[in-house]
Design a protein around this motif. Structure first.
Motif, short mmCIF file in Angstrom:
data_model
loop_
_atom_site.label_atom_id
_atom_site.label_comp_id
_atom_site.label_asym_id
_atom_site.label_seq_id
_atom_site.Cartn_x
_atom_site.Cartn_y
_atom_site.Cartn_z
N GLY A 1 0.65 -1.21 -0.13
CA GLY A 1 -0.08 -0.12 -0.05
C GLY A 1 0.98 1.32 -0.02
O GLY A 1 1.97 1.27 0.38
N THR A 2 0.15 2.35 -0.53
CA THR A 2 0.85 3.58 -0.59
C THR A 2 -0.25 4.70 0.21
O THR A 2 -1.41 4.63 -0.18
CB THR A 2 1.08 3.93 -2.04
OG1 THR A 2 2.30 2.96 -2.34
CG2 THR A 2 1.68 5.60 -2.28
N SER A 3 0.51 5.63 0.93
CA SER A 3 -0.36 6.54 1.40
C SER A 3 -1.47 6.06 2.15
O SER A 3 -1.47 5.11 3.19
CB SER A 3 -0.75 7.78 0.26
OG SER A 3 -1.16 9.02 0.97
N MET B 1 8.30 11.03 2.90
CA MET B 1 7.45 11.54 2.53
C MET B 1 6.28 10.46 1.90
O MET B 1 6.64 9.44 1.56
CB MET B 1 7.48 13.14 2.18
CG MET B 1 7.90 12.70 0.44
SD MET B 1 8.08 14.36 -0.17
CE MET B 1 8.75 14.09 -2.02
N ASP B 2 5.34 11.13 1.48
CA ASP B 2 4.17 10.55 0.77
C ASP B 2 4.45 9.62 -0.34
O ASP B 2 5.19 10.08 -0.98
CB ASP B 2 3.30 11.60 0.23
CG ASP B 2 1.63 10.89 0.05
OD1 ASP B 2 1.74 9.53 -0.53
OD2 ASP B 2 0.70 11.28 0.18
N GLY B 3 4.28 8.29 -0.25
CA GLY B 3 4.62 7.30 -1.40
C GLY B 3 4.02 7.60 -2.58
O GLY B 3 4.48 7.16 -3.73
N GLY B 4 3.14 8.45 -2.73
CA GLY B 4 2.18 8.60 -3.82
C GLY B 4 2.88 9.73 -4.77
O GLY B 4 2.63 9.99 -5.75
N ALA B 5 3.78 10.35 -4.15
CA ALA B 5 4.80 11.39 -4.79
C ALA B 5 5.26 10.73 -6.04
O ALA B 5 5.46 11.34 -7.20
CB ALA B 5 5.64 12.03 -4.03
N VAL B 6 5.74 9.27 -5.90
CA VAL B 6 6.39 8.60 -6.99
C VAL B 6 5.66 7.63 -7.52
O VAL B 6 5.84 7.05 -8.66
CB VAL B 6 7.92 8.33 -6.61
CG1 VAL B 6 8.83 9.72 -6.30
CG2 VAL B 6 8.00 7.48 -5.25
#
Length: 276
Positions: free
Chosen positions: A36-38, A159-164
């Motif tokens: 999972g991310t974020s 920071m937020d994994g959703g950034a990448v």
């Protein structure tokens, strides 16, 4: 055959994943591990702890209020805007919420193996977390840039994994999954007006930015593994910062996923779910 659930980020739209999880488990679909991310990391770790009790996860989501996750601190927000702090919102509310729901569990202590994706602030690289404090890992993965402060783990600023990588399909494949079930939150694709808060705008922009990566990864791995992308809800007139409609999102996602499963899980493109 090893099956993985991949849960995406998307702020309050994470409630959609709860409905998807309920429909999948009701139909007898069970993963061997989760990634999972974020907000998808929060859902993934909770599900890995209690894979047979999605109802309690739904109850937790329904009880949430925006201030539980984003407590307002006007002075701190002003300091962040002026450059005296690296964030607008303190992580204290989210940490308390995670501590209450996850406890002091280590990522290695869940019933199902759980993996969390974060982003290294300095290098911009993806960071794969599969051991250590579950609360710290989820805090790192959900640390929305500028909204929450980075989380320091093992000397790295995360920071937020959703950034990448908001839909970490690649990590599920690398960990040996032969069958990948992708649970996307989608994005508020049919807003009639822009979000009213700075946080809402930031979340909307982030979800729009990262949705393209899912389309790329689905096409990349479609012929490598058995890929099943659970259709997102669309039209979706809910901002990623609006926590007041969790019950509605959970129920709609459950019904949509149940119907999709009953129809034989037709192969779908990420960009073909609207109106389907």
């Amino acid at each position: 055959m090893a099956a993985a659930f991949v849960l995406a980020g998307g702020g309050s739209l994470g409630a959609i994943e709860v409905g998807m999880l309920a429909a999948l488990t009701d139909a007898g679909v069970h993963p061997d591990f989760v990634v999972g991310t974020s907000v998808g990391a929060a859902n993934a770790v909770w599900f890995a702890l209690y894979p047979s009790d999605v109802d309690s996860l739904a109850a937790l989501w329904v009880s949430l209020r925006r201030t539980d996750v984003f407590p307002l601190r006007p002075v701190r927000g002003v300091l962040g805007l002026l450059g005296f702090r690296d964030h607008l919102v303190p992580p204290s509310g989210l940490r308390r919420l995670l501590e209450r729901s996850l406890g002091e569990i280590d990522l290695t202590g869940t019933e199902l193996p759980a993996h969390v994706i974060a982003t290294d602030v300095l290098s911009g690289g993806e960071v794969f977390l599969s051991k250590g404090s579950a609360v710290d890992a989820v805090l790192a993965s959900t640390a929305i840039p500028a909204v929450f402060p980075p989380v320091v783990l093992d000397g790295r600023y995360l920071m937020d994994g959703g950034a990448v990588n908001n839909n970490p399909v690649s990590h599920a494949v690398e960990r040996g999954a032969d069958q990948v079930w992708v649970l996307p939150t989608g994005y508020a694709c049919a807003l009639t007006s822009p979000p009213r808060s700075a946080i809402g705008i930031a979340l909307q922009a982030l979800t729009l930015l990262v949705n393209h990566r899912l389309a790329v990864d689905v096409e990349r791995y479609r012929d490598v593994v058995e890929m099943k992308v659970v259709p997102s809800l669309c039209p979706l007139e809910v901002s990623p910062g609006d926590f007041s409609r969790a019950r509605e999102l959970i129920d709609a996602a459950f019904a949509s996923t149940r119907d999709w499963l009953a129809g034989g899980c037709p192969r779908n493109s990420v960009h073909q779910h609207c109106g389907a």
